[in-house]
Design an enzyme around this catalytic site. Structure first.
Site, PDB file in Angstrom:
ATOM      1  N   TRP A 163      -6.799 136.264  16.502  1.00  0.00           N
ATOM      2  CA  TRP A 163      -7.642 135.409  15.677  1.00  0.00           C
ATOM      3  C   TRP A 163      -9.062 135.229  16.168  1.00  0.00           C
ATOM      4  O   TRP A 163      -9.895 134.665  15.466  1.00  0.00           O
ATOM      5  CB  TRP A 163      -7.027 134.021  15.465  1.00  0.00           C
ATOM      6  CG  TRP A 163      -6.380 133.378  16.668  1.00  0.00           C
ATOM      7  CD1 TRP A 163      -5.040 133.342  16.933  1.00  0.00           C
ATOM      8  CD2 TRP A 163      -7.004 132.681  17.747  1.00  0.00           C
ATOM      9  NE1 TRP A 163      -4.789 132.666  18.109  1.00  0.00           N
ATOM     10  CE2 TRP A 163      -5.985 132.238  18.628  1.00  0.00           C
ATOM     11  CE3 TRP A 163      -8.329 132.378  18.073  1.00  0.00           C
ATOM     12  CZ2 TRP A 163      -6.238 131.522  19.794  1.00  0.00           C
ATOM     13  CZ3 TRP A 163      -8.578 131.667  19.237  1.00  0.00           C
ATOM     14  CH2 TRP A 163      -7.542 131.246  20.081  1.00  0.00           C
ATOM     15  N   ASN A 164      -9.366 135.696  17.376  1.00  0.00           N
ATOM     16  CA  ASN A 164     -10.696 135.326  17.877  1.00  0.00           C
ATOM     17  C   ASN A 164     -11.847 136.172  17.317  1.00  0.00           C
ATOM     18  O   ASN A 164     -12.949 135.653  17.179  1.00  0.00           O
ATOM     19  CB  ASN A 164     -10.717 135.274  19.409  1.00  0.00           C
ATOM     20  CG  ASN A 164     -10.264 136.551  20.043  1.00  0.00           C
ATOM     21  OD1 ASN A 164      -9.543 137.339  19.436  1.00  0.00           O
ATOM     22  ND2 ASN A 164     -10.680 136.780  21.262  1.00  0.00           N
ATOM     23  N   LYS A 187      -2.956 144.078   9.859  1.00  0.00           N
ATOM     24  CA  LYS A 187      -2.263 142.779   9.777  1.00  0.00           C
ATOM     25  C   LYS A 187      -3.043 141.815  10.652  1.00  0.00           C
ATOM     26  O   LYS A 187      -2.883 141.781  11.874  1.00  0.00           O
ATOM     27  CB  LYS A 187      -0.823 142.929  10.280  1.00  0.00           C
ATOM     28  CG  LYS A 187       0.191 142.005   9.674  1.00  0.00           C
ATOM     29  CD  LYS A 187      -0.021 140.514   9.861  1.00  0.00           C
ATOM     30  CE  LYS A 187       0.364 139.979  11.213  1.00  0.00           C
ATOM     31  NZ  LYS A 187      -0.159 138.613  11.467  1.00  0.00           N
ATOM     32  N   GLY A 240      -3.703 141.115  21.095  1.00  0.00           N
ATOM     33  CA  GLY A 240      -3.094 139.796  21.100  1.00  0.00           C
ATOM     34  C   GLY A 240      -2.566 139.463  22.476  1.00  0.00           C
ATOM     35  O   GLY A 240      -2.983 140.055  23.489  1.00  0.00           O
ATOM     36  N   GLU A 262      -4.071 145.897  23.507  1.00  0.00           N
ATOM     37  CA  GLU A 262      -5.210 145.175  24.115  1.00  0.00           C
ATOM     38  C   GLU A 262      -4.746 143.743  24.308  1.00  0.00           C
ATOM     39  O   GLU A 262      -4.662 142.986  23.332  1.00  0.00           O
ATOM     40  CB  GLU A 262      -6.422 145.206  23.176  1.00  0.00           C
ATOM     41  CG  GLU A 262      -7.018 146.572  22.956  1.00  0.00           C
ATOM     42  CD  GLU A 262      -7.736 147.112  24.184  1.00  0.00           C
ATOM     43  OE1 GLU A 262      -7.936 146.362  25.159  1.00  0.00           O
ATOM     44  OE2 GLU A 262      -8.067 148.301  24.173  1.00  0.00           O
ATOM     45  N   LEU A 263      -4.446 143.360  25.538  1.00  0.00           N
ATOM     46  CA  LEU A 263      -3.766 142.084  25.761  1.00  0.00           C
ATOM     47  C   LEU A 263      -4.654 141.087  26.511  1.00  0.00           C
ATOM     48  O   LEU A 263      -5.870 141.212  26.497  1.00  0.00           O
ATOM     49  CB  LEU A 263      -2.444 142.364  26.482  1.00  0.00           C
ATOM     50  CG  LEU A 263      -1.591 143.456  25.820  1.00  0.00           C
ATOM     51  CD1 LEU A 263      -0.336 143.744  26.630  1.00  0.00           C
ATOM     52  CD2 LEU A 263      -1.215 143.076  24.391  1.00  0.00           C
ATOM     53  N   GLU A 397      -3.083 132.715  31.515  1.00  0.00           N
ATOM     54  CA  GLU A 397      -4.227 132.707  30.597  1.00  0.00           C
ATOM     55  C   GLU A 397      -4.238 131.410  29.788  1.00  0.00           C
ATOM     56  O   GLU A 397      -3.260 131.079  29.125  1.00  0.00           O
ATOM     57  CB  GLU A 397      -4.126 133.906  29.642  1.00  0.00           C
ATOM     58  CG  GLU A 397      -5.360 134.054  28.790  1.00  0.00           C
ATOM     59  CD  GLU A 397      -5.235 135.196  27.784  1.00  0.00           C
ATOM     60  OE1 GLU A 397      -4.160 135.339  27.166  1.00  0.00           O
ATOM     61  OE2 GLU A 397      -6.213 135.941  27.626  1.00  0.00           O
TER      62      GLU A 397
HETATM   63  P1  NAD Z   1      -0.713 136.668  19.343  1.00  0.00           P
HETATM   64  O1  NAD Z   1      -0.066 137.650  20.234  1.00  0.00           O
HETATM   65  O2  NAD Z   1      -0.054 135.378  19.115  1.00  0.00           O
HETATM   66  O3  NAD Z   1      -0.966 137.292  17.901  1.00  0.00           O
HETATM   67  C1  NAD Z   1      -1.726 138.478  17.714  1.00  0.00           C
HETATM   68  C2  NAD Z   1      -1.294 139.153  16.431  1.00  0.00           C
HETATM   69  O4  NAD Z   1       0.026 139.633  16.592  1.00  0.00           O
HETATM   70  C3  NAD Z   1      -1.261 138.243  15.203  1.00  0.00           C
HETATM   71  O5  NAD Z   1      -1.681 138.985  14.078  1.00  0.00           O
HETATM   72  C4  NAD Z   1       0.207 137.886  15.090  1.00  0.00           C
HETATM   73  O6  NAD Z   1       0.582 137.544  13.790  1.00  0.00           O
HETATM   74  C5  NAD Z   1       0.846 139.191  15.520  1.00  0.00           C
HETATM   75  N1  NAD Z   1       2.185 139.088  16.078  1.00  0.00           N
HETATM   76  C6  NAD Z   1       2.705 138.118  16.852  1.00  0.00           C
HETATM   77  N2  NAD Z   1       3.983 138.409  17.176  1.00  0.00           N
HETATM   78  C7  NAD Z   1       4.279 139.601  16.601  1.00  0.00           C
HETATM   79  C8  NAD Z   1       5.436 140.433  16.562  1.00  0.00           C
HETATM   80  N3  NAD Z   1       6.562 140.109  17.196  1.00  0.00           N
HETATM   81  N4  NAD Z   1       5.372 141.597  15.886  1.00  0.00           N
HETATM   82  C9  NAD Z   1       4.240 141.963  15.265  1.00  0.00           C
HETATM   83  N5  NAD Z   1       3.124 141.206  15.227  1.00  0.00           N
HETATM   84  C10 NAD Z   1       3.139 140.038  15.903  1.00  0.00           C
HETATM   85  O7  NAD Z   1      -2.183 136.457  19.948  1.00  0.00           O
HETATM   86  P2  NAD Z   1      -3.324 135.474  19.436  1.00  0.00           P
HETATM   87  O8  NAD Z   1      -2.940 134.095  19.845  1.00  0.00           O
HETATM   88  O9  NAD Z   1      -3.643 135.763  18.016  1.00  0.00           O
HETATM   89  O10 NAD Z   1      -4.572 135.974  20.288  1.00  0.00           O
HETATM   90  C11 NAD Z   1      -4.844 135.520  21.569  1.00  0.00           C
HETATM   91  C12 NAD Z   1      -4.417 136.557  22.586  1.00  0.00           C
HETATM   92  O11 NAD Z   1      -5.041 137.789  22.292  1.00  0.00           O
HETATM   93  C13 NAD Z   1      -4.856 136.210  23.987  1.00  0.00           C
HETATM   94  O12 NAD Z   1      -3.826 136.520  24.894  1.00  0.00           O
HETATM   95  C14 NAD Z   1      -6.031 137.115  24.223  1.00  0.00           C
HETATM   96  O13 NAD Z   1      -6.323 137.398  25.549  1.00  0.00           O
HETATM   97  C15 NAD Z   1      -5.640 138.324  23.454  1.00  0.00           C
HETATM   98  N6  NAD Z   1      -6.816 139.127  23.104  1.00  0.00           N
HETATM   99  C16 NAD Z   1      -6.989 140.340  23.715  1.00  0.00           C
HETATM  100  C17 NAD Z   1      -8.126 141.092  23.436  1.00  0.00           C
HETATM  101  C18 NAD Z   1      -8.351 142.434  24.087  1.00  0.00           C
HETATM  102  O14 NAD Z   1      -9.117 143.220  23.553  1.00  0.00           O
HETATM  103  N7  NAD Z   1      -7.726 142.745  25.200  1.00  0.00           N
HETATM  104  C19 NAD Z   1      -9.066 140.613  22.552  1.00  0.00           C
HETATM  105  C20 NAD Z   1      -8.860 139.379  21.958  1.00  0.00           C
HETATM  106  C21 NAD Z   1      -7.723 138.649  22.237  1.00  0.00           C
END
Ligand code: NAD
Length: 504
Positions: A163-164, A187, A240, A262-263, A397
């Site tokens: 979401w960021n 998605k 995510g 990308e985590l 984090e």
């Molecule tokens: P999240 O993992 O909760 O969700 C990310 C996406 O994954 C959303 O679209 C969500 O609906 C989907 N999702 C969640 N569970 C799933 C599943 N089981 N199967 C398929 N899709 C699923 O993360 P968030 O809260 O949206 O974002 C924050 C996280 O993202 C932080 O950990 C942050 O560090 C990371 N992030 C990483 C980068 C990078 O480039 N490394 C950039 C931005 C954010």
């Protein structure tokens, strides 16, 4: 096609639709997810709650488009032209898209505007690369053989984003994926789907054939999981949290799918006594209070050499005190709201954990009322000192404006603490000593190391994580390889095949 243009209507409740096969369409469930403006606290839009049926429709459209000669037979140069056209359209709509992102995720307009102005570069860069994907002719060691490699697209790519920065992630993922000739189903996060659904209009306007680019909104466990599991998805590119990334990786393994992840991160930002301290203080603030700390590369562990620790902290507090919290649409605002209520609660809970662990709170430390905001999702910029690296506040984090300050004696200790974490996304080093800088760029286990700067990005610079921060790289020439597979071709001019029972 239903128009969902935002122009001059940001204060009205908006209804968005899924984008499948070149058309806006409702979810087959008829259910919705509400989108909240984190600053005002108002529900300003609703997006479809996509489900497995919708995913199936979108993947089906993407598969047909992948096989359709309108796309598969299109020259790579023509694909590149469409991508450059899309870049131009994004630029023309940059103000509007930036305002939309702010409405949905509460990031600062000053940052989102700059990001949207820069965003087209990914389309230009990868559009230029589309017709430079070259195989090789091998100086083959076999008689009568002419052997070469060629690169082919994978098929349907599922792009799942956080979401960021939803639109930036579309560019990072879809530009190389489409340049390589794949088709995509995006998605976005259930919290910030509006901009990605809106963006689809521009892809259509650029002239991409129907089905090449699709967007499904919905929950991760629902639409996201169905997309990952779909048998016709060839690759998942995910941004995510590491926990979601792990589930996706496990699930993708069942069908041997390609995966890029990308985590998260817990990045060390290391300041030596010989650094330009004014610059380093700004770097520390940029690292943790930029984007309200809601950035994967947050420099959330500030390692300060003990000889300058107290002086550096005084300077840091002075700058942190000047940070203005307020309306993210105001260009004078430095710190905006936390994007979601869940994330707000998580950040506050980590502040409590840090206090219980014995870290010393020296600044901020709680929720904050900002005049004019109805969202109640502001967290004060927060600084803890006396943090030891085994505390949860130093290891996990937070994804918010919460800084842990740790002391170190010498290089050896800085490297040990810097690397003593499960993540490896980014690191910063502040020093005037070029030899030390070189030692650290080598020793730090992170996908990106910044020396005397922080949070710098470019479309030409690979970005990604080591260890639990992920797999694969986005941006840069090599990123396109993650969306291609190599095929080895052998042409024989032999007129007879010798012994068929042994390897040739
Ligand atoms: P999240 O993992 O909760 O969700 C990310 C996406 O994954 C959303 O679209 C969500 O609906 C989907 N999702 C969640 N569970 C799933 C599943 N089981 N199967 C398929 N899709 C699923 O993360 P968030 O809260 O949206 O974002 C924050 C996280 O993202 C932080 O950990 C942050 O560090 C990371 N992030 C990483 C980068 C990078 O480039 N490394 C950039 C931005 C954010």
């Amino acid at each position: 096609m239903r128009q969902v243009s935002l122009s001059n209507r940001l204060n009205r409740m908006e209804t968005y639709q899924l984008f499948i096969d070149g058309q806006y369409t409702d979810s087959s469930s008829g259910e919705w997810i509400e989108s909240m403006d984190p600053y005002s606290g108002e529900i300003w839009a609703r997006v479809p709650k996509g489900n497995a049926d919708d995913v199936d429709r979108a993947v089906g459209a993407a598969k047909r488009a992948f096989e359709n000669p309108e796309w598969s037979g299109m020259s790579a140069s023509q694909r590149g032209k469409l991508m450059r056209k899309l870049g131009d359209l994004v630029l023309e709509n940059a103000d509007r898209l930036a305002a939309l992102e702010v409405k949905d995720n509460g990031k600062l307009i000053s940052e989102m505007k700059a990001q949207m102005m820069y965003h087209p570069e990914w389309w230009y860069y990868f559009g230029g690369l589309a017709d430079k994907i070259e195989g090789s002719i091998m100086p083959i060691d076999k008689k009568d053989a002419f052997s070469y490699t060629m690169y082919e697209p994978l098929g349907v790519v599922a792009a799942i984003t956080a979401w960021n920065s939803p639109l930036l992630f579309i560019a990072w993922k879809c530009a190389p994926a489409l340049a390589a000739g794949n088709t995509v189903v995006v998605k976005p996060s259930e919290f910030t789907s509006a901009s990605s659904l809106e963006y689809a209009q521009l892809v259509k306007q650029a002239g991409f054939p129907d089905g090449v680019f699709n967007v499904i909104s919905g929950y991760g466990v629902d639409a996201g999981a169905a997309l990952v599991d779909h048998p016709d998805v060839a690759k998942i590119t995910f941004t995510g949290s590491d926990l979601s990334g792990q589930k996706i990786y496990e699930s993708a393994a069942r069908n041997i799918k390609h995966v890029s992840l990308e985590l998260g991160g817990k990045s060390p930002n290391i300041v030596f006594e010989d650094a330009d301290l004014d610059m380093a203080v700004k770097g520390a603030v940029a690292g943790i209070f930029g984007a309200t700390g809601q950035t994967c590369v947050a420099g959330s562990r500030l390692l300060v050499q003990e000889s300058i620790h107290d002086e550096f902290l005084d300077r840091l507090l002075e700058l942190a005190k000047s940070a203005k919290m307020g309306d993210p649409m105001d260009v004078g605002t430095h710190i905006g709201p936390i994007t979601t209520k869940q994330q707000f609660d998580k950040v506050i809970s980590y502040i409590e954990i840090a206090k219980q662990e014995g870290a010393k709170l020296v600044f901020g430390g709680g929720p904050c009322q900002v005049e004019g905001s109805g969202g109640n999702q502001f967290v004060e910029p927060t600084i803890f000192t006396n943090v030891s690296n085994d505390m949860r506040i130093a290891q996990e984090e937070v994804f918010g404006p919460v800084l842990s300050v740790l002391k170190f004696k010498d290089e050896e200790e800085a490297i040990r603490i810097g690397n003593d974490v499960v993540y490896g996304l980014a690191a910063g080093v502040w020093t005037h000593d070029i030899r030390r800088a070189m030692r650290f760029t080598k020793a730090l286990k992170a996908g990106t190391v910044w020396v005397n700067t922080y949070r710098a990005f470019s479309y030409m610079m690979p970005f990604g994580g080591m260890k639990r921060s992920g797999l694969g790289r986005e941006s840069g020439v090599a990123a396109i390889r993650d969306y291609l597979q190599v095929k080895s071709v052998w042409l024989s001019t032999a007129t007879e095949l010798p012994n068929p029972f042994i390897l040739r």
